[in-house]
Design an enzyme around this catalytic site. Sequence first.
Site, PDB file in Angstrom:
ATOM      1  CE  LYS A  12      12.123 -65.054-144.445  1.00 44.93           C
ATOM      2  NZ  LYS A  12      11.758 -66.487-144.479  1.00 44.93           N
TER       3      LYS A  12
ATOM      4  CD  GLU B 191       9.742 -80.970-137.616  1.00 47.07           C
ATOM      5  OE1 GLU B 191      10.194 -80.167-138.440  1.00 47.07           O
ATOM      6  OE2 GLU B 191       9.676 -80.722-136.378  1.00 47.07           O
TER       7      GLU B 191
ATOM      8  NE  ARG C 232      13.496 -80.535-134.461  1.00 48.89           N
ATOM      9  CZ  ARG C 232      13.316 -79.264-134.109  1.00 48.89           C
ATOM     10  NH1 ARG C 232      12.101 -78.778-134.016  1.00 48.89           N
ATOM     11  NH2 ARG C 232      14.343 -78.489-133.864  1.00 48.89           N
TER      12      ARG C 232
END
Length: 625
Positions: A283, A368, A396
């Site tokens: 990243k 979640e 969710r």
Amino acid sequence: MRLEQIESPRILKDMSIDDMTDLAGQIRSELVATVARRGGHLASNLGVVELTLALHRVFDMPEDKLVFDVGHQSYVHKLLTGRYSQFHTLRTYGGLSGFPKRSESPYDAFETGHASTAISAALGMARARDQLGQRHHVIALVGDGALTGGMCYEALNDAGSGKTRMIVILNDNEMSISRNVGALSRHLTNLRVSRGWNDTKIAVRGGLRAVPVIGKPLAGLMSWLKDSVKSIVMDPHREGFFDALGFRYFGPIDGHDLPGLIHTLESVKKLDEPVVVHVLTQKGHGYGQAEKKPEIFHGTPPFYVETGDRRVVSSLPSYGTVMAKTLSDMAESDPRIIAVTAAMPSGTGLIHFQRQHPDRMLDVGIAEEHAVTMCAGMAACGMKPYFAVYATFFQRGFDQMIHEVCMQNLPVTLLLDRAGLVGEDGETHHGVWDLASMLPVPNLTILAPRDIGELSEMLRWTQHHNGPCAIRYGRTSVDLSARYPNAGQFTPGKWETLEAGDDCTLLAVGSMVETSVRIRDLLAEKGICARLVNCASVKPMDEALLREVADKPVFTLEEHVRTGGFGAAVCSFAAENGLKAPAICFALPDAFVPHGNRTLMLDKLGLSDEKIAKDIQAALRGRNA
């Protein structure tokens, strides 16, 4: 070849590796410069430059379908698919979205914004292809973080058991590129992905099994030897996991090695089975500030390229910071308190709680549903769990919120960050459906603070509340203490009159309280004296106050969709009790709101201070006519 000359990714097929490497450098420069001005997801896009180049070199998009998980790493894809001239408009109203958009380009095969969905979508596309007798490729580009979400495993299990031909690129950007991407690993990967190797392996296996008596045992022995050798030089658990799900696994390979990527992808595209290609990327690759702080540059506001410092720094602490500090203080004297996040410790502010109470902060990954039910389990055993989550991602956990938490009346507190419009991230990230999902649910207390001070009060109240509670707050923090230094203490079921008035009543929720302060001032300039009420307790409502103000025009204000929201609840109460309904319920329309500056979007939706004030004036004139 200059980046601005790329009108189609097909031009990559005739470019040399040196030219593609040069192009990768140009792309990184453009990414850093544009995100520094516009804000957005930087570190993840810097990490997939070579991978995206290789994908467009090997495959034939848009005939082949590329599905991005989350989609925040699609900036390079946009630059390579004819959108360079528009790239400066990234994340602005009317400009390019920060996520894939089918309306933008035929190269955007599927719209994504939440994690762990790409494999399911790609599997659906692959099965549609097979049903229609087509032969194109379907590729899902999935970050390793997305694999913490259970939906990925549902899709992998289904695809593998059905042997559906598709390619999953596992972009592993949390693992450093170390010795497991050395010469030996590359050599083994090249052998295993080569068509000759696979054809020979199949032929040898078939030939051995045809030998009488000893054929099958010998083939089994060779298979065992092969697996044993692989287990010495590779992680057997990683490969065995995907094999068990029915996928051929290849990797790990260096995600910044263009020739290696191209060779691997060219080879696996020839296979007629589900495949996982494990790619290691870094990243922030190529921009030092993002390499050092990839989490900060995952999603960033505008910044100075030279230093990485943010261009605009708020003088107020964020709602998340205030939440985490208050929760941390509460936890000092209350061992029952535990904080939970779904892969968002920094975004929600819980990183501050974690520093003080590292053993009482749980990060469950992008899961979640699991987080909500786990909190219910902890609450059933005497704990006080607090689940901090963006309002858009909380969607969710809807079923779990109803069945596991509220049906059992358990003391779980849901902290819904980024409630309302979130601006430049757009449709997939606006948190504007939470009230509609929560208001019908029994036992649930729903709160919305007017500012950071009231948020802290609400949190302290939940410590002694023995039932489920949800607190929703916006992205931009507010402090109204200077204007209202003597504001009353928060009390559930009681609303707070911040300003008296006899001409009408403004019932404002959360972020719209600050807006209503300005609206009241505008109305006062026109000789209209409005009563301003902070409706911090969305459920239960202050029924006594609703009856008290019913003889004058009432206006509700909320940063939420109109259908099923606070205004709708007030209308329902009025109808049930023979009271006059609100004159106007100011809320978001029944439409998906595009990306753009929040203030601009509110204006476009008729919810700016001036437009609301004018609508109220017109309504009052009509009543008095």
